[in-house]
Design a protein around this motif. Structure first.
Motif, mmCIF file in Angstrom:
data_model
loop_
_atom_site.group_PDB
_atom_site.id
_atom_site.type_symbol
_atom_site.label_atom_id
_atom_site.label_comp_id
_atom_site.label_asym_id
_atom_site.label_seq_id
_atom_site.Cartn_x
_atom_site.Cartn_y
_atom_site.Cartn_z
ATOM 1 N N ASP A 155 -0.346 1.077 -6.686
ATOM 2 C CA ASP A 155 0.507 1.670 -5.659
ATOM 3 C C ASP A 155 1.991 1.603 -6.025
ATOM 4 O O ASP A 155 2.834 1.175 -5.232
ATOM 5 C CB ASP A 155 0.251 1.007 -4.304
ATOM 6 C CG ASP A 155 0.745 1.862 -3.138
ATOM 7 O OD1 ASP A 155 0.987 3.068 -3.348
ATOM 8 O OD2 ASP A 155 0.901 1.314 -2.036
ATOM 9 N N ARG A 182 5.519 3.219 -6.604
ATOM 10 C CA ARG A 182 6.195 4.339 -5.972
ATOM 11 C C ARG A 182 7.538 4.617 -6.639
ATOM 12 O O ARG A 182 8.145 3.731 -7.238
ATOM 13 C CB ARG A 182 6.455 4.041 -4.483
ATOM 14 C CG ARG A 182 5.280 3.482 -3.715
ATOM 15 C CD ARG A 182 4.124 4.418 -3.615
ATOM 16 N NE ARG A 182 4.461 5.552 -2.767
ATOM 17 C CZ ARG A 182 3.613 6.554 -2.522
ATOM 18 N NH1 ARG A 182 2.409 6.550 -3.042
ATOM 19 N NH2 ARG A 182 3.979 7.548 -1.751
ATOM 20 N N ASP A 197 10.941 7.868 -0.114
ATOM 21 C CA ASP A 197 9.794 7.698 -1.007
ATOM 22 C C ASP A 197 9.426 9.067 -1.569
ATOM 23 O O ASP A 197 9.052 9.972 -0.830
ATOM 24 C CB ASP A 197 8.625 7.103 -0.223
ATOM 25 C CG ASP A 197 7.453 6.710 -1.098
ATOM 26 O OD1 ASP A 197 7.258 7.332 -2.166
ATOM 27 O OD2 ASP A 197 6.725 5.792 -0.705
ATOM 28 N N ALA A 228 3.916 8.610 -5.423
ATOM 29 C CA ALA A 228 3.352 7.685 -6.400
ATOM 30 C C ALA A 228 3.873 8.004 -7.804
ATOM 31 O O ALA A 228 4.074 9.177 -8.149
ATOM 32 C CB ALA A 228 1.830 7.787 -6.391
ATOM 33 N N ARG A 269 3.559 8.937 -11.342
ATOM 34 C CA ARG A 269 2.487 9.745 -11.941
ATOM 35 C C ARG A 269 1.925 9.127 -13.219
ATOM 36 O O ARG A 269 0.730 9.205 -13.469
ATOM 37 C CB ARG A 269 2.997 11.151 -12.213
ATOM 38 C CG ARG A 269 3.331 11.847 -10.913
ATOM 39 C CD ARG A 269 3.595 13.322 -11.101
ATOM 40 N NE ARG A 269 3.850 13.893 -9.797
ATOM 41 C CZ ARG A 269 5.024 14.342 -9.410
ATOM 42 N NH1 ARG A 269 6.047 14.313 -10.230
ATOM 43 N NH2 ARG A 269 5.179 14.828 -8.202
ATOM 44 N N CYS A 306 6.486 -1.453 -6.421
ATOM 45 C CA CYS A 306 5.060 -1.646 -6.118
ATOM 46 C C CYS A 306 4.953 -1.960 -4.632
ATOM 47 O O CYS A 306 5.351 -3.047 -4.194
ATOM 48 C CB CYS A 306 4.464 -2.773 -6.951
ATOM 49 S SG CYS A 306 2.741 -3.110 -6.517
#
Length: 170
Positions: free
Chosen positions: A86, A88, A110, A113, A115, A141
């Motif tokens: 997770d 970001r 945000d 995620a 990639r 994270c």
């Protein structure tokens, strides 16, 4: 019949030659059409920064760009960081983020995620993202609340960055 057999054996070779000639003509036509079109304008840099480590080694460059079609993107170049669950990509309204505690107090957007943990990648910046407040790109994270690394953004004219409709000046 021998004469017909000889002619039939030559047909595949003639077809291959015709296909090669047609392909060469098509490539030539495409090349001249491409040469006739004006070159696309390059992406305009709005801000950029170099990543420094947080709790994990993180390196590369973050660039905020305006594309020729007007869209804005965050591009990570030569990027590399550690694996994590997770993870970001955040735009943060702080001059720099060196700890998770500093991130907790700052306004952030945000972008989604991460990639890939290595390589160039791009994240869309919607029209609602106010770049005047975006000071740092942070890799975070969310699951373990760990700061992987950050890139403080610099620009020669931060005040000239476009604001979303209805946003007030900083």
């Amino acid at each position: 019949t021998a004469r017909n057999g000889t002619t039939l054996r030559k047909v595949p070779a003639l077809l291959r030659a015709a296909v090669r000639l047609a392909a060469a003509a098509l490539a030539l036509a495409r090349g001249s059409a491409a040469a006739a079109q004006p070159a696309a304008a390059p992406a305009a840099p709005l801000a950029a920064g170099v990543f420094h480590d947080g709790e994990h080694a993180t390196r590369g460059r973050a660039e905020v760009l305006r594309l020729p079609d007007g869209r804005r993107v965050l591009r990570l170049r030569d990027f590399e960081t550690a694996r994590g669950p997770d993870v970001r990509v955040l735009l943060v309204a702080a001059p720099d983020v060196r700890t998770g505690a500093a991130l907790g107090r700052a306004t952030r957007v945000d972008l989604g995620a991460l990639r890939r943990r290595r390589g160039d990648q791009e994240y869309a910046l919607g029209a609602d993202v106010d770049l005047t407040g975006a000071r740092t790109v942070t890799i975070w994270c969310r699951r373990f609340r760990v700061h992987f690394g950050s890139a403080p953004l610099t620009t020669a004219a931060r005040d000239s960055l476009p604001r979303p409709p209805g946003a007030s000046a900083p």
